[in-house]
Scaffold this motif. Structure first.
Motif, mmCIF file in Angstrom:
data_model
loop_
_atom_site.group_PDB
_atom_site.id
_atom_site.type_symbol
_atom_site.label_atom_id
_atom_site.label_comp_id
_atom_site.label_asym_id
_atom_site.label_seq_id
_atom_site.Cartn_x
_atom_site.Cartn_y
_atom_site.Cartn_z
ATOM 1 N N GLU A 107 10.012 -12.975 -26.814
ATOM 2 C CA GLU A 107 11.378 -12.152 -26.898
ATOM 3 C C GLU A 107 11.031 -10.710 -26.707
ATOM 4 O O GLU A 107 11.868 -10.121 -26.069
ATOM 5 N N LEU A 108 9.752 -10.134 -27.000
ATOM 6 C CA LEU A 108 9.618 -8.822 -26.869
ATOM 7 C C LEU A 108 8.969 -8.386 -25.445
ATOM 8 O O LEU A 108 8.495 -7.380 -25.075
ATOM 9 N N CYS A 109 8.696 -9.320 -24.682
ATOM 10 C CA CYS A 109 8.074 -9.327 -23.449
ATOM 11 C C CYS A 109 8.993 -8.689 -22.402
ATOM 12 O O CYS A 109 10.099 -9.643 -22.197
ATOM 13 N N SER A 110 8.755 -8.103 -21.427
ATOM 14 C CA SER A 110 9.363 -8.267 -20.012
ATOM 15 C C SER A 110 8.512 -8.500 -18.813
ATOM 16 O O SER A 110 9.337 -8.671 -17.981
ATOM 17 N N PHE A 111 7.447 -8.862 -19.347
ATOM 18 C CA PHE A 111 6.847 -9.730 -18.104
ATOM 19 C C PHE A 111 5.819 -10.741 -19.125
ATOM 20 O O PHE A 111 5.439 -10.410 -20.363
ATOM 21 N N ILE A 112 5.576 -11.739 -18.446
ATOM 22 C CA ILE A 112 4.437 -12.825 -18.987
ATOM 23 C C ILE A 112 3.226 -12.952 -18.155
ATOM 24 O O ILE A 112 3.270 -12.564 -16.874
ATOM 25 N N MET A 113 2.265 -13.298 -18.915
ATOM 26 C CA MET A 113 1.111 -13.477 -18.124
ATOM 27 C C MET A 113 0.604 -14.867 -17.697
ATOM 28 O O MET A 113 0.725 -15.842 -18.883
ATOM 29 N N PRO A 114 0.618 -15.344 -16.617
ATOM 30 C CA PRO A 114 0.308 -16.601 -16.305
ATOM 31 C C PRO A 114 -0.929 -17.073 -16.545
ATOM 32 O O PRO A 114 -2.152 -16.401 -16.837
ATOM 33 N N SER A 115 -1.381 -18.410 -16.552
ATOM 34 C CA SER A 115 -2.534 -18.972 -16.582
ATOM 35 C C SER A 115 -3.058 -19.014 -15.146
ATOM 36 O O SER A 115 -2.226 -19.314 -14.112
ATOM 37 N N VAL A 116 -4.260 -18.713 -14.874
ATOM 38 C CA VAL A 116 -4.914 -18.303 -13.573
ATOM 39 C C VAL A 116 -5.953 -19.288 -13.227
ATOM 40 O O VAL A 116 -6.898 -19.493 -13.721
ATOM 41 N N VAL A 117 -5.744 -19.749 -11.972
ATOM 42 C CA VAL A 117 -7.013 -20.498 -11.216
ATOM 43 C C VAL A 117 -7.555 -19.497 -10.206
ATOM 44 O O VAL A 117 -6.849 -19.086 -9.328
ATOM 45 N N ASN A 118 -8.692 -19.070 -10.613
ATOM 46 C CA ASN A 118 -9.234 -17.880 -9.774
ATOM 47 C C ASN A 118 -10.303 -18.269 -8.783
ATOM 48 O O ASN A 118 -11.192 -18.973 -9.236
ATOM 49 N N ARG A 119 -9.742 -18.171 -7.664
ATOM 50 C CA ARG A 119 -10.792 -18.260 -6.521
ATOM 51 C C ARG A 119 -10.740 -17.227 -5.477
ATOM 52 O O ARG A 119 -10.370 -17.365 -4.304
ATOM 53 N N ASP A 120 -11.036 -16.186 -6.312
ATOM 54 C CA ASP A 120 -10.935 -14.721 -5.590
ATOM 55 C C ASP A 120 -11.475 -14.804 -4.114
ATOM 56 O O ASP A 120 -12.531 -15.065 -3.916
ATOM 57 N N PRO A 121 -10.421 -14.382 -3.331
ATOM 58 C CA PRO A 121 -9.241 -13.777 -3.481
ATOM 59 C C PRO A 121 -8.223 -14.543 -3.531
ATOM 60 O O PRO A 121 -7.071 -13.983 -3.563
ATOM 61 N N VAL A 122 -8.334 -15.874 -3.423
ATOM 62 C CA VAL A 122 -6.947 -16.768 -3.835
ATOM 63 C C VAL A 122 -6.804 -16.881 -5.467
ATOM 64 O O VAL A 122 -7.733 -17.034 -6.106
ATOM 65 N N GLN A 123 -5.492 -16.559 -5.678
ATOM 66 C CA GLN A 123 -5.318 -16.499 -6.983
ATOM 67 C C GLN A 123 -3.997 -17.617 -7.246
ATOM 68 O O GLN A 123 -3.228 -17.490 -6.434
ATOM 69 N N ILE A 124 -4.163 -18.527 -8.249
ATOM 70 C CA ILE A 124 -2.903 -19.443 -8.489
ATOM 71 C C ILE A 124 -2.414 -19.109 -9.772
ATOM 72 O O ILE A 124 -3.314 -19.355 -10.893
ATOM 73 N N ALA A 125 -1.467 -18.500 -9.768
ATOM 74 C CA ALA A 125 -0.772 -18.459 -11.229
ATOM 75 C C ALA A 125 0.405 -19.167 -11.647
ATOM 76 O O ALA A 125 1.087 -19.832 -11.014
ATOM 77 N N ILE A 126 -0.039 -19.842 -12.908
ATOM 78 C CA ILE A 126 0.888 -20.756 -13.349
ATOM 79 C C ILE A 126 1.735 -20.273 -14.704
ATOM 80 O O ILE A 126 1.103 -19.817 -15.470
ATOM 81 N N SER A 127 2.886 -20.407 -14.507
ATOM 82 C CA SER A 127 3.628 -20.312 -15.757
ATOM 83 C C SER A 127 4.799 -21.325 -15.959
ATOM 84 O O SER A 127 5.398 -21.861 -15.155
ATOM 85 N N THR A 128 5.044 -21.524 -17.371
ATOM 86 C CA THR A 128 6.080 -22.238 -17.769
ATOM 87 C C THR A 128 7.325 -21.549 -18.272
ATOM 88 O O THR A 128 8.144 -22.105 -18.926
ATOM 89 N N GLY A 129 7.499 -20.051 -17.888
ATOM 90 C CA GLY A 129 8.227 -19.343 -18.472
ATOM 91 C C GLY A 129 8.288 -19.191 -19.849
ATOM 92 O O GLY A 129 9.335 -18.826 -20.641
#
Ligand code: SAH
Length: 465
Positions: A107-129
Protein backbone atom coordinates in the motif's frame (compact mmCIF):
# COMPACT_ATOMS: atom_id res chain seq x y z
CA UNK A 1 -1.38 -4.21 -15.42
CA UNK A 2 -0.89 -2.01 -12.40
CA UNK A 3 2.89 -1.84 -12.56
CA UNK A 4 5.13 -0.95 -15.44
CA UNK A 5 8.20 -3.18 -15.54
CA UNK A 6 11.26 -1.05 -16.16
CA UNK A 7 14.96 -1.31 -15.41
CA UNK A 8 16.35 1.76 -13.71
CA UNK A 9 19.81 3.08 -14.32
CA UNK A 10 21.08 4.16 -10.91
CA UNK A 11 24.78 4.52 -11.42
CA UNK A 12 26.14 7.41 -9.35
CA UNK A 13 22.63 8.42 -8.32
CA UNK A 14 21.69 8.94 -4.68
CA UNK A 15 19.41 6.32 -3.20
CA UNK A 16 18.20 6.56 0.37
CA UNK A 17 17.69 3.53 2.57
CA UNK A 18 15.96 4.14 5.89
CA UNK A 19 16.69 1.27 8.26
CA UNK A 20 19.78 -0.76 9.08
CA UNK A 21 18.55 -4.27 9.85
CA UNK A 22 18.44 -7.54 7.92
CA UNK A 23 15.63 -6.44 5.62
CA UNK A 24 17.46 -3.26 4.71
CA UNK A 25 20.57 -5.36 4.07
CA UNK A 26 18.72 -7.49 1.55
CA UNK A 27 17.54 -4.46 -0.36
CA UNK A 28 20.98 -2.91 -0.23
CA UNK A 29 22.50 -6.03 -1.73
CA UNK A 30 20.33 -5.56 -4.84
CA UNK A 31 21.00 -1.85 -5.02
CA UNK A 32 24.73 -2.12 -4.62
CA UNK A 33 25.30 -3.99 -7.86
CA UNK A 34 23.87 -1.05 -9.80
CA UNK A 35 26.68 1.22 -8.52
CA UNK A 36 24.17 3.60 -7.02
CA UNK A 37 25.39 5.93 -4.29
CA UNK A 38 23.63 4.48 -1.26
CA UNK A 39 22.87 6.70 1.70
CA UNK A 40 21.69 5.18 4.96
CA UNK A 41 19.64 6.53 7.81
CA UNK A 42 19.62 4.13 10.75
CA UNK A 43 20.05 4.05 14.48
CA UNK A 44 21.81 0.70 14.37
CA UNK A 45 23.49 -1.24 11.60
CA UNK A 46 23.61 -4.98 11.22
CA UNK A 47 27.13 -6.39 10.74
CA UNK A 48 26.68 -6.86 7.00
CA UNK A 49 25.79 -3.21 6.48
CA UNK A 50 28.47 -2.16 8.95
CA UNK A 51 31.06 -3.97 6.80
CA UNK A 52 29.85 -2.18 3.67
CA UNK A 53 30.12 1.16 5.47
CA UNK A 54 33.65 0.28 6.57
CA UNK A 55 34.64 -0.58 3.02
CA UNK A 56 33.27 2.74 1.78
CA UNK A 57 30.45 1.25 -0.30
CA UNK A 58 27.74 2.97 1.75
CA UNK A 59 27.48 6.32 3.40
CA UNK A 60 25.79 6.87 6.75
CA UNK A 61 23.79 10.03 6.49
CA UNK A 62 22.22 10.26 9.94
CA UNK A 63 20.70 8.26 12.74
CA UNK A 64 17.31 9.99 12.54
CA UNK A 65 15.14 10.43 9.46
CA UNK A 66 14.22 13.90 8.17
CA UNK A 67 12.38 14.96 5.04
CA UNK A 68 15.28 17.00 3.80
CA UNK A 69 17.34 13.83 3.38
CA UNK A 70 15.18 13.04 0.38
CA UNK A 71 16.53 16.02 -1.50
CA UNK A 72 18.82 14.84 -4.28
CA UNK A 73 17.61 11.22 -4.01
CA UNK A 74 16.11 9.43 -6.99
CA UNK A 75 14.88 6.40 -5.08
CA UNK A 76 13.91 5.60 -1.49
CA UNK A 77 13.54 2.38 0.42
CA UNK A 78 11.96 2.31 3.87
CA UNK A 79 12.91 -0.84 5.74
CA UNK A 80 12.56 -0.07 9.42
CA UNK A 81 10.42 -1.98 11.92
CA UNK A 82 8.65 1.25 12.85
CA UNK A 83 5.39 1.29 10.87
CA UNK A 84 4.79 4.99 11.56
CA UNK A 85 8.23 5.96 10.33
CA UNK A 86 7.87 3.84 7.19
CA UNK A 87 4.60 5.57 6.47
CA UNK A 88 6.14 9.02 6.93
CA UNK A 89 8.97 8.18 4.54
CA UNK A 90 6.45 6.95 1.98
CA UNK A 91 4.27 10.05 2.23
CA UNK A 92 7.22 12.44 2.04
CA UNK A 93 8.70 10.66 -0.95
CA UNK A 94 5.43 10.50 -2.84
CA UNK A 95 4.85 14.21 -2.26
CA UNK A 96 8.18 14.81 -3.96
CA UNK A 97 7.47 12.27 -6.72
CA UNK A 98 10.39 10.14 -5.67
CA UNK A 99 9.81 6.40 -6.20
CA UNK A 100 9.51 4.71 -2.82
CA UNK A 101 9.41 1.12 -1.68
CA UNK A 102 8.26 0.15 1.79
CA UNK A 103 9.26 -3.38 2.53
CA UNK A 104 6.32 -5.77 2.92
CA UNK A 105 3.77 -3.00 2.61
CA UNK A 106 2.48 -2.75 -0.98
CA UNK A 107 0.00 0.00 0.00
CA UNK A 108 2.81 2.38 0.80
CA UNK A 109 4.90 1.55 -2.25
CA UNK A 110 5.06 3.52 -5.45
CA UNK A 111 7.27 0.81 -6.91
CA UNK A 112 7.85 -2.81 -6.03
CA UNK A 113 11.02 -4.83 -6.33
CA UNK A 114 10.83 -7.99 -8.40
CA UNK A 115 12.41 -11.39 -7.83
CA UNK A 116 15.38 -11.49 -10.13
CA UNK A 117 17.11 -14.20 -12.08
CA UNK A 118 20.51 -12.71 -12.60
CA UNK A 119 22.66 -13.70 -15.55
CA UNK A 120 24.37 -10.37 -15.74
CA UNK A 121 23.97 -8.57 -18.13
CA UNK A 122 20.76 -10.57 -18.60
CA UNK A 123 18.19 -9.88 -15.89
CA UNK A 124 14.82 -11.55 -15.62
CA UNK A 125 12.53 -9.73 -13.25
CA UNK A 126 9.41 -11.43 -11.91
CA UNK A 127 6.52 -9.74 -10.20
CA UNK A 128 3.12 -10.88 -9.07
CA UNK A 129 2.09 -7.27 -8.56
CA UNK A 130 2.41 -7.80 -4.82
CA UNK A 131 -0.15 -10.66 -4.88
CA UNK A 132 2.25 -13.36 -3.76
CA UNK A 133 5.96 -12.76 -3.31
CA UNK A 134 6.38 -16.46 -2.48
CA UNK A 135 4.96 -17.40 -5.86
CA UNK A 136 7.37 -14.98 -7.50
CA UNK A 137 10.23 -16.68 -5.69
CA UNK A 138 9.02 -20.12 -6.77
CA UNK A 139 8.84 -19.00 -10.37
CA UNK A 140 12.28 -17.59 -9.99
CA UNK A 141 13.71 -20.88 -8.81
CA UNK A 142 12.11 -22.64 -11.78
CA UNK A 143 13.72 -20.22 -14.17
CA UNK A 144 17.02 -20.50 -12.33
CA UNK A 145 17.06 -24.21 -13.13
CA UNK A 146 16.15 -23.74 -16.77
CA UNK A 147 18.48 -20.97 -17.80
CA UNK A 148 22.11 -21.97 -18.03
CA UNK A 149 24.43 -19.91 -15.89
CA UNK A 150 26.48 -19.10 -18.98
CA UNK A 151 23.67 -16.99 -20.47
CA UNK A 152 25.36 -13.92 -19.06
CA UNK A 153 28.54 -14.78 -20.92
CA UNK A 154 26.55 -15.39 -24.06
CA UNK A 155 24.94 -11.96 -23.82
CA UNK A 156 28.29 -10.29 -23.20
CA UNK A 157 29.79 -12.03 -26.21
CA UNK A 158 26.89 -10.89 -28.38
CA UNK A 159 27.33 -7.36 -27.12
CA UNK A 160 31.00 -7.37 -28.03
CA UNK A 161 30.19 -8.00 -31.70
CA UNK A 162 26.90 -6.15 -32.03
CA UNK A 163 28.28 -3.18 -33.88
CA UNK A 164 30.24 -5.34 -36.26
CA UNK A 165 27.17 -7.43 -37.06
CA UNK A 166 25.07 -4.34 -37.67
CA UNK A 167 27.59 -3.06 -40.19
CA UNK A 168 27.98 -6.38 -41.90
CA UNK A 169 24.26 -7.24 -42.07
CA UNK A 170 22.34 -3.97 -42.50
CA UNK A 171 19.02 -5.67 -43.26
CA UNK A 172 17.10 -5.98 -40.02
CA UNK A 173 15.28 -9.24 -40.80
CA UNK A 174 18.44 -10.90 -41.96
CA UNK A 175 20.19 -9.67 -38.89
CA UNK A 176 17.51 -11.10 -36.65
CA UNK A 177 17.83 -14.47 -38.40
CA UNK A 178 21.56 -14.31 -37.98
CA UNK A 179 21.26 -13.72 -34.24
CA UNK A 180 18.75 -16.53 -33.91
CA UNK A 181 21.08 -18.95 -35.61
CA UNK A 182 23.87 -17.91 -33.27
CA UNK A 183 21.80 -18.11 -30.10
CA UNK A 184 20.30 -21.49 -30.92
CA UNK A 185 23.24 -23.06 -32.63
CA UNK A 186 26.73 -24.31 -32.02
CA UNK A 187 28.12 -20.96 -30.85
CA UNK A 188 25.83 -20.93 -27.83
CA UNK A 189 26.32 -24.62 -27.19
CA UNK A 190 30.09 -24.29 -27.31
CA UNK A 191 29.93 -21.46 -24.83
CA UNK A 192 27.65 -23.40 -22.48
CA UNK A 193 30.01 -26.34 -22.57
CA UNK A 194 32.94 -24.14 -21.61
CA UNK A 195 34.60 -23.60 -25.01
CA UNK A 196 34.61 -19.84 -24.96
CA UNK A 197 37.49 -19.32 -27.38
CA UNK A 198 36.11 -21.72 -29.94
CA UNK A 199 32.65 -20.16 -29.67
CA UNK A 200 34.10 -16.71 -30.30
CA UNK A 201 36.15 -17.84 -33.25
CA UNK A 202 33.13 -19.48 -34.91
CA UNK A 203 31.10 -16.37 -34.20
CA UNK A 204 33.75 -14.18 -35.85
CA UNK A 205 33.91 -16.54 -38.78
CA UNK A 206 30.15 -16.34 -39.22
CA UNK A 207 30.17 -12.56 -39.02
CA UNK A 208 32.81 -12.27 -41.71
CA UNK A 209 30.88 -14.67 -43.87
CA UNK A 210 27.22 -14.50 -42.82
CA UNK A 211 25.82 -16.12 -45.96
CA UNK A 212 27.92 -19.21 -45.81
CA UNK A 213 25.73 -21.93 -44.44
CA UNK A 214 28.30 -23.75 -42.38
CA UNK A 215 25.68 -24.45 -39.72
CA UNK A 216 24.40 -27.40 -41.57
CA UNK A 217 26.61 -29.83 -39.74
CA UNK A 218 24.66 -30.97 -36.71
CA UNK A 219 26.03 -32.16 -33.43
CA UNK A 220 25.60 -34.99 -31.01
CA UNK A 221 24.80 -34.79 -27.33
CA UNK A 222 25.68 -37.93 -25.45
CA UNK A 223 23.46 -37.61 -22.42
CA UNK A 224 23.18 -39.65 -19.25
CA UNK A 225 19.53 -40.02 -18.33
CA UNK A 226 20.16 -41.35 -14.82
CA UNK A 227 18.76 -44.54 -13.34
CA UNK A 228 15.04 -43.88 -13.78
CA UNK A 229 13.61 -41.10 -11.65
CA UNK A 230 13.23 -38.12 -14.04
CA UNK A 231 14.00 -35.77 -11.15
CA UNK A 232 17.55 -37.03 -11.23
CA UNK A 233 18.30 -35.57 -14.66
CA UNK A 234 20.78 -32.74 -14.75
CA UNK A 235 19.70 -29.27 -15.83
CA UNK A 236 21.91 -29.57 -18.87
CA UNK A 237 20.42 -32.90 -19.88
CA UNK A 238 16.93 -31.43 -19.70
CA UNK A 239 17.88 -28.33 -21.64
CA UNK A 240 19.48 -30.30 -24.44
CA UNK A 241 16.52 -32.66 -24.52
CA UNK A 242 14.30 -29.69 -25.09
CA UNK A 243 16.23 -28.38 -28.05
CA UNK A 244 17.08 -31.58 -29.84
CA UNK A 245 15.82 -32.67 -33.27
CA UNK A 246 16.08 -36.38 -32.75
CA UNK A 247 16.48 -38.64 -29.73
CA UNK A 248 18.13 -42.05 -29.93
CA UNK A 249 17.36 -43.94 -26.76
CA UNK A 250 18.03 -47.30 -25.16
CA UNK A 251 15.66 -49.72 -23.53
CA UNK A 252 17.08 -48.78 -20.16
CA UNK A 253 15.89 -45.18 -20.37
CA UNK A 254 12.61 -44.76 -18.49
CA UNK A 255 9.67 -43.70 -20.72
CA UNK A 256 9.01 -40.78 -18.36
CA UNK A 257 12.45 -39.46 -19.26
CA UNK A 258 12.11 -39.95 -23.01
CA UNK A 259 8.82 -38.06 -22.71
CA UNK A 260 10.70 -34.96 -21.58
CA UNK A 261 12.32 -34.51 -24.99
CA UNK A 262 11.01 -31.73 -27.22
CA UNK A 263 7.53 -32.60 -28.42
CA UNK A 264 8.30 -32.57 -32.14
CA UNK A 265 11.67 -34.27 -31.84
CA UNK A 266 11.86 -37.65 -33.60
CA UNK A 267 12.36 -40.53 -31.21
CA UNK A 268 14.29 -43.55 -32.36
CA UNK A 269 14.50 -46.65 -30.22
CA UNK A 270 17.88 -48.26 -30.60
CA UNK A 271 17.20 -50.60 -27.69
CA UNK A 272 19.65 -52.98 -26.29
CA UNK A 273 19.15 -55.88 -23.99
CA UNK A 274 22.03 -57.79 -22.49
CA UNK A 275 21.13 -60.80 -24.60
CA UNK A 276 19.92 -59.18 -27.80
CA UNK A 277 20.83 -56.14 -29.82
CA UNK A 278 18.07 -54.58 -31.84
CA UNK A 279 20.67 -52.36 -33.51
CA UNK A 280 24.36 -53.12 -33.52
CA UNK A 281 26.79 -50.63 -32.09
CA UNK A 282 28.08 -49.91 -35.59
CA UNK A 283 24.57 -49.27 -36.85
CA UNK A 284 23.94 -46.84 -34.00
CA UNK A 285 27.21 -45.03 -34.70
CA UNK A 286 26.43 -44.80 -38.41
CA UNK A 287 22.95 -43.50 -37.72
CA UNK A 288 24.26 -40.76 -35.43
CA UNK A 289 26.79 -39.69 -38.04
CA UNK A 290 24.18 -39.68 -40.79
CA UNK A 291 21.73 -37.59 -38.77
CA UNK A 292 24.39 -35.13 -37.65
CA UNK A 293 25.53 -34.73 -41.25
CA UNK A 294 21.97 -33.84 -42.19
CA UNK A 295 22.38 -30.92 -39.81
CA UNK A 296 20.37 -32.40 -36.98
CA UNK A 297 20.97 -32.02 -33.29
CA UNK A 298 21.10 -35.61 -32.19
CA UNK A 299 20.58 -36.54 -28.59
CA UNK A 300 21.93 -39.93 -27.70
CA UNK A 301 20.15 -40.71 -24.46
CA UNK A 302 21.57 -43.44 -22.27
CA UNK A 303 20.59 -44.88 -18.95
CA UNK A 304 22.66 -43.84 -15.95
CA UNK A 305 25.99 -42.31 -16.91
CA UNK A 306 27.16 -42.73 -20.49
CA UNK A 307 30.73 -43.44 -19.43
CA UNK A 308 29.91 -46.17 -16.94
CA UNK A 309 29.23 -49.50 -18.62
CA UNK A 310 27.39 -47.49 -21.23
CA UNK A 311 29.65 -47.75 -24.29
CA UNK A 312 29.64 -43.97 -24.36
CA UNK A 313 33.34 -43.97 -25.16
CA UNK A 314 32.86 -46.16 -28.21
CA UNK A 315 30.05 -44.03 -29.53
CA UNK A 316 31.90 -40.76 -29.46
CA UNK A 317 35.13 -42.34 -30.60
CA UNK A 318 33.61 -42.69 -34.05
CA UNK A 319 32.24 -39.14 -34.00
CA UNK A 320 35.64 -37.78 -33.07
CA UNK A 321 37.19 -39.70 -35.95
CA UNK A 322 34.88 -38.17 -38.53
CA UNK A 323 34.97 -34.69 -36.99
CA UNK A 324 31.40 -34.32 -35.75
CA UNK A 325 31.16 -32.11 -32.70
CA UNK A 326 29.72 -33.60 -29.57
CA UNK A 327 29.36 -33.05 -25.89
CA UNK A 328 28.91 -35.49 -23.06
CA UNK A 329 26.51 -34.90 -20.20
CA UNK A 330 27.10 -37.08 -17.15
CA UNK A 331 24.19 -38.79 -15.47
CA UNK A 332 23.67 -40.37 -12.10
CA UNK A 333 24.90 -43.89 -12.48
CA UNK A 334 22.82 -46.85 -11.29
CA UNK A 335 25.25 -47.64 -8.46
CA UNK A 336 24.93 -44.28 -6.76
CA UNK A 337 21.26 -43.84 -7.62
CA UNK A 338 20.26 -47.26 -6.29
CA UNK A 339 22.52 -46.97 -3.26
CA UNK A 340 20.99 -43.63 -2.28
CA UNK A 341 17.42 -44.79 -2.76
CA UNK A 342 18.11 -47.99 -0.83
CA UNK A 343 19.71 -46.13 2.09
CA UNK A 344 23.13 -47.74 1.57
CA UNK A 345 26.09 -45.34 1.58
CA UNK A 346 28.65 -46.81 -0.81
CA UNK A 347 31.48 -45.61 1.41
CA UNK A 348 31.45 -45.06 5.13
CA UNK A 349 34.31 -44.16 7.42
CA UNK A 350 33.77 -47.24 9.57
CA UNK A 351 32.92 -49.85 6.96
CA UNK A 352 34.20 -49.06 3.49
CA UNK A 353 37.05 -46.87 2.34
CA UNK A 354 36.71 -47.74 -1.29
CA UNK A 355 34.11 -48.85 -3.79
CA UNK A 356 34.55 -50.70 -7.07
CA UNK A 357 32.10 -50.86 -9.95
CA UNK A 358 32.11 -54.15 -11.79
CA UNK A 359 30.01 -55.80 -14.45
CA UNK A 360 28.57 -59.25 -13.97
CA UNK A 361 28.33 -59.79 -17.68
CA UNK A 362 29.12 -63.44 -18.37
CA UNK A 363 31.47 -64.44 -21.16
CA UNK A 364 30.84 -68.04 -22.12
CA UNK A 365 29.27 -68.64 -18.73
CA UNK A 366 32.28 -67.25 -16.88
CA UNK A 367 33.18 -64.09 -15.05
CA UNK A 368 36.52 -62.59 -15.89
CA UNK A 369 37.31 -60.54 -12.80
CA UNK A 370 40.28 -59.76 -10.60
CA UNK A 371 39.13 -61.77 -7.59
CA UNK A 372 42.02 -60.92 -5.31
CA UNK A 373 41.33 -57.23 -5.58
CA UNK A 374 37.60 -57.78 -5.08
CA UNK A 375 37.84 -59.64 -1.80
CA UNK A 376 39.76 -56.86 -0.07
CA UNK A 377 38.22 -55.83 3.25
CA UNK A 378 36.78 -52.34 3.71
CA UNK A 379 35.57 -52.22 0.14
CA UNK A 380 32.09 -52.05 -1.37
CA UNK A 381 31.39 -53.80 -4.67
CA UNK A 382 28.66 -52.44 -6.92
CA UNK A 383 27.67 -54.97 -9.55
CA UNK A 384 26.04 -53.94 -12.81
CA UNK A 385 24.29 -56.46 -15.05
CA UNK A 386 24.65 -59.03 -12.31
CA UNK A 387 21.31 -60.85 -12.09
CA UNK A 388 22.19 -63.67 -14.48
CA UNK A 389 25.64 -64.12 -12.96
CA UNK A 390 24.70 -63.70 -9.31
CA UNK A 391 25.20 -67.34 -8.40
CA UNK A 392 28.58 -67.62 -10.11
CA UNK A 393 29.66 -64.31 -8.65
CA UNK A 394 28.71 -65.09 -5.05
CA UNK A 395 30.25 -68.56 -5.22
CA UNK A 396 33.47 -67.26 -6.75
CA UNK A 397 33.83 -64.54 -4.13
CA UNK A 398 33.39 -67.14 -1.37
CA UNK A 399 35.80 -69.48 -3.10
CA UNK A 400 38.42 -66.75 -3.24
CA UNK A 401 38.14 -66.08 0.47
CA UNK A 402 35.36 -63.58 1.04
CA UNK A 403 33.28 -64.23 4.15
CA UNK A 404 30.18 -66.23 3.25
CA UNK A 405 28.08 -63.96 5.48
CA UNK A 406 29.14 -60.74 3.75
CA UNK A 407 25.97 -58.65 3.41
CA UNK A 408 24.54 -58.17 -0.08
CA UNK A 409 21.65 -56.06 -1.32
CA UNK A 410 19.89 -56.32 -4.63
CA UNK A 411 17.90 -53.38 -5.91
CA UNK A 412 15.57 -53.84 -8.85
CA UNK A 413 14.51 -50.81 -10.90
CA UNK A 414 16.13 -48.50 -8.41
CA UNK A 415 14.92 -44.90 -8.00
CA UNK A 416 11.64 -45.65 -9.77
CA UNK A 417 8.20 -46.23 -8.28
CA UNK A 418 8.81 -49.93 -9.00
CA UNK A 419 11.93 -50.15 -6.85
CA UNK A 420 12.31 -53.38 -4.85
CA UNK A 421 15.19 -54.01 -2.49
CA UNK A 422 16.20 -57.25 -0.82
CA UNK A 423 19.09 -57.94 1.49
CA UNK A 424 20.86 -61.16 2.35
CA UNK A 425 24.39 -62.49 2.20
CA UNK A 426 26.70 -64.03 -0.36
CA UNK A 427 25.25 -67.34 0.73
CA UNK A 428 21.57 -66.45 0.47
CA UNK A 429 21.45 -64.01 -2.42
CA UNK A 430 21.09 -66.52 -5.30
CA UNK A 431 18.05 -68.04 -3.60
CA UNK A 432 16.55 -64.62 -2.92
CA UNK A 433 16.86 -63.79 -6.62
CA UNK A 434 15.01 -66.99 -7.51
CA UNK A 435 12.33 -66.69 -4.85
CA UNK A 436 11.61 -63.03 -5.47
CA UNK A 437 11.89 -63.42 -9.22
CA UNK A 438 14.36 -60.55 -9.50
CA UNK A 439 14.79 -59.27 -13.03
CA UNK A 440 17.12 -56.78 -14.69
CA UNK A 441 17.75 -53.94 -14.41
CA UNK A 442 19.07 -54.65 -10.93
CA UNK A 443 22.12 -53.57 -8.99
CA UNK A 444 23.90 -55.66 -6.42
CA UNK A 445 25.77 -54.03 -3.61
CA UNK A 446 28.18 -56.20 -1.67
CA UNK A 447 29.85 -55.19 1.59
CA UNK A 448 29.30 -54.25 5.21
CA UNK A 449 27.68 -50.94 4.26
CA UNK A 450 24.58 -52.93 3.29
CA UNK A 451 23.79 -53.35 7.01
CA UNK A 452 23.28 -49.58 7.26
CA UNK A 453 20.09 -49.88 5.22
CA UNK A 454 18.22 -51.13 8.25
CA UNK A 455 18.62 -47.71 9.81
CA UNK A 456 18.93 -45.46 6.77
CA UNK A 457 16.26 -46.70 4.36
CA UNK A 458 14.07 -43.70 3.50
CA UNK A 459 12.52 -44.36 0.11
CA UNK A 460 9.03 -45.80 0.33
CA UNK A 461 8.78 -49.17 -1.40
CA UNK A 462 5.54 -50.12 0.32
CA UNK A 463 3.09 -52.10 -1.71
CA UNK A 464 5.83 -53.46 -3.92
CA UNK A 465 7.90 -55.60 -1.57
N1 SAH B 1 25.34 -46.63 -17.95
C1 SAH B 1 24.48 -47.23 -16.98
C2 SAH B 1 24.72 -48.71 -16.81
C3 SAH B 1 24.37 -49.50 -18.02
S1 SAH B 1 24.59 -51.22 -17.76
C4 SAH B 1 24.67 -46.53 -15.63
O1 SAH B 1 25.59 -45.70 -15.49
O2 SAH B 1 23.87 -46.76 -14.74
C5 SAH B 1 22.99 -51.74 -17.33
C6 SAH B 1 22.91 -52.13 -15.88
O3 SAH B 1 22.82 -51.01 -15.05
C7 SAH B 1 21.70 -52.94 -15.53
O4 SAH B 1 21.86 -54.30 -15.87
C8 SAH B 1 21.66 -52.77 -14.03
O5 SAH B 1 22.61 -53.56 -13.39
C9 SAH B 1 22.09 -51.35 -13.89
N2 SAH B 1 20.94 -50.45 -13.80
C10 SAH B 1 20.60 -49.46 -14.61
N3 SAH B 1 19.50 -48.81 -14.19
C11 SAH B 1 19.13 -49.43 -13.06
C12 SAH B 1 18.05 -49.24 -12.13
N4 SAH B 1 17.16 -48.28 -12.28
N5 SAH B 1 17.98 -50.06 -11.07
C13 SAH B 1 18.88 -51.03 -10.90
N6 SAH B 1 19.91 -51.25 -11.73
C14 SAH B 1 20.03 -50.46 -12.80
Amino acid sequence: MKFLPIFLKLEDKNCLVVGGGDVAARKISSLISTNARILIVARELNPEIEALVQSGQLVILATEYEKSQLDSCVLVIAATNDAELNKRVSTDAQQRNIPVNVVDNPELCSFIMPSVVNRDPVQIAISTGGASPVLARLLRSRLETMIPSAYGKLASMMKSVRKEVKEKIPNQTQRRRFWESILQGPVAELLFSGHEDKALSILKQKISNPNENSDRQGEVYLVGGGPGDPDLLTFRALRLMQQTDVVLYDRLVAPAIVALARKDADRIFVGKKSDQHSMTQDEINDLMIKLAREGKRVLRLKGGDPFIFGRGGEEIDKLAEVGISFQVVPGITAATGCASYAGIPLTHRNYAQSCVFITGHLKEGKLDLNWQSLIQPGQTIAVYMGVGAAKVLCESLIEHGMNIDTPVAIIQQGTTTEQRTFTGSLKTLPDIIDQEDIKPPSMMIIGDVVNLREKLAWFDESGKV
